[in-house]
Design a protein around this motif. Structure first.
Motif, PDB file in Angstrom:
ATOM      1  N   SER A 174      32.065 -20.879  46.452  1.00  0.00           N
ATOM      2  CA  SER A 174      31.294 -20.643  45.222  1.00  0.00           C
ATOM      3  C   SER A 174      32.169 -20.887  43.997  1.00  0.00           C
ATOM      4  O   SER A 174      31.730 -21.506  43.021  1.00  0.00           O
ATOM      5  N   MET A 175      33.413 -20.413  44.040  1.00  0.00           N
ATOM      6  CA  MET A 175      34.333 -20.618  42.915  1.00  0.00           C
ATOM      7  C   MET A 175      34.622 -22.107  42.727  1.00  0.00           C
ATOM      8  O   MET A 175      34.657 -22.610  41.606  1.00  0.00           O
ATOM      9  N   ILE A 176      34.810 -22.815  43.817  1.00  0.00           N
ATOM     10  CA  ILE A 176      35.060 -24.260  43.745  1.00  0.00           C
ATOM     11  C   ILE A 176      33.843 -24.967  43.163  1.00  0.00           C
ATOM     12  O   ILE A 176      33.987 -25.849  42.310  1.00  0.00           O
ATOM     13  N   HIS A 177      32.672 -24.558  43.583  1.00  0.00           N
ATOM     14  CA  HIS A 177      31.443 -25.163  43.066  1.00  0.00           C
ATOM     15  C   HIS A 177      31.347 -24.974  41.550  1.00  0.00           C
ATOM     16  O   HIS A 177      30.978 -25.909  40.825  1.00  0.00           O
ATOM     17  N   LYS A 204      40.866 -31.212  46.822  1.00  0.00           N
ATOM     18  CA  LYS A 204      41.801 -30.946  47.922  1.00  0.00           C
ATOM     19  C   LYS A 204      41.577 -29.521  48.442  1.00  0.00           C
ATOM     20  O   LYS A 204      41.549 -29.285  49.650  1.00  0.00           O
ATOM     21  N   LEU A 205      41.367 -28.569  47.519  1.00  0.00           N
ATOM     22  CA  LEU A 205      41.092 -27.197  47.925  1.00  0.00           C
ATOM     23  C   LEU A 205      39.751 -27.109  48.648  1.00  0.00           C
ATOM     24  O   LEU A 205      39.624 -26.400  49.659  1.00  0.00           O
ATOM     25  N   LYS A 206      38.773 -27.852  48.166  1.00  0.00           N
ATOM     26  CA  LYS A 206      37.440 -27.837  48.774  1.00  0.00           C
ATOM     27  C   LYS A 206      37.495 -28.306  50.228  1.00  0.00           C
ATOM     28  O   LYS A 206      36.793 -27.766  51.092  1.00  0.00           O
ATOM     29  N   GLU A 207      38.339 -29.290  50.510  1.00  0.00           N
ATOM     30  CA  GLU A 207      38.484 -29.812  51.872  1.00  0.00           C
ATOM     31  C   GLU A 207      38.927 -28.733  52.850  1.00  0.00           C
ATOM     32  O   GLU A 207      38.575 -28.789  54.031  1.00  0.00           O
ATOM     33  N   GLN A 208      39.676 -27.754  52.359  1.00  0.00           N
ATOM     34  CA  GLN A 208      40.245 -26.734  53.237  1.00  0.00           C
ATOM     35  C   GLN A 208      39.475 -25.421  53.204  1.00  0.00           C
ATOM     36  O   GLN A 208      39.730 -24.548  54.019  1.00  0.00           O
ATOM     37  N   ALA A 209      38.573 -25.266  52.249  1.00  0.00           N
ATOM     38  CA  ALA A 209      37.902 -23.978  52.057  1.00  0.00           C
ATOM     39  C   ALA A 209      36.869 -23.713  53.146  1.00  0.00           C
ATOM     40  O   ALA A 209      36.098 -24.596  53.510  1.00  0.00           O
ATOM     41  N   THR A 210      36.866 -22.485  53.637  1.00  0.00           N
ATOM     42  CA  THR A 210      35.858 -22.061  54.604  1.00  0.00           C
ATOM     43  C   THR A 210      35.164 -20.781  54.135  1.00  0.00           C
ATOM     44  O   THR A 210      34.057 -20.493  54.556  1.00  0.00           O
TER      45      THR A 210
END
Length: 175
Positions: free
Chosen positions: A168-171, A156-162
């Motif tokens: 990188s943290m999400i990855h 869900k956070l990845k969908e909104q991250a720009t």
């Protein structure tokens, strides 16, 4: 959980200390929570009775009373209690702000179940609005073994991250 200053604010009076001392002296169902006899609670059965009476007589005022209590606990820097009362008042925005503030302290004091209980009171959409809270809560979910919730939250956070640093943290979290 109450003390004289909180009771004064909640009741709009200035003599709560005398009332509390009288209740304690007469064994009126209150239990001291500290050695200084500053904080008290009612016996759980008496608490239930008082809550029922409050709901019966002043149901419409309950959110307002929780708001007042939340504000008092916030000013007294007791944010976990402020969070609880904000939730009871229906102010999720204020509650999630408190959650974001206390999550690290709760983690450092090993109160993982408390974190999970509070986190469950918010949707993933609400949590991802605060990136730091989201990442902290993700790790708690992950460490507690709730992989499905952790994965749902991080995606869900990845969908909104720009932001590239956030991506990188999400990855790292995903892999």
């Amino acid at each position: 959980r109450f003390n004289a200053p909180l009771c004064n604010i909640m009741l709009g009076i200035e003599h709560s200390q005398e009332i509390i001392e009288g209740l304690e002296r007469n064994n009126m169902f209150i239990i001291s929570l500290d050695n200084e006899r500053n904080w008290f609670r009612y016996h759980h059965l008496f608490t239930s009775l008082l809550q029922q009476r409050l709901a019966f007589k002043f149901k419409e005022r309950i959110p307002e009373l929780h708001t007042i209590a939340s504000q008092w606990f916030e000013k007294d820097d007791q944010l976990v209690f402020a969070l609880e009362h904000a939730l009871e008042a229906g102010n999720k925005e204020k509650a999630i702000g408190h959650f974001a503030t206390v999550i690290n302290d709760l983690f450092e004091s090993s109160k993982y179940m408390t974190i999970l209980q509070f986190g469950a009171m918010f949707s993933h959409d609400e949590i991802v609005k605060n990136v730091e809270l989201c990442l902290n809560y993700f790790w708690i979910l992950y460490q507690s073994g709730d992989m499905e919730q952790a994965e749902n939250l991080i995606y869900k956070l990845k969908e909104q991250a720009t932001d590239k640093a956030l991506m990188s943290m999400i990855h790292i979290c995903i892999n």
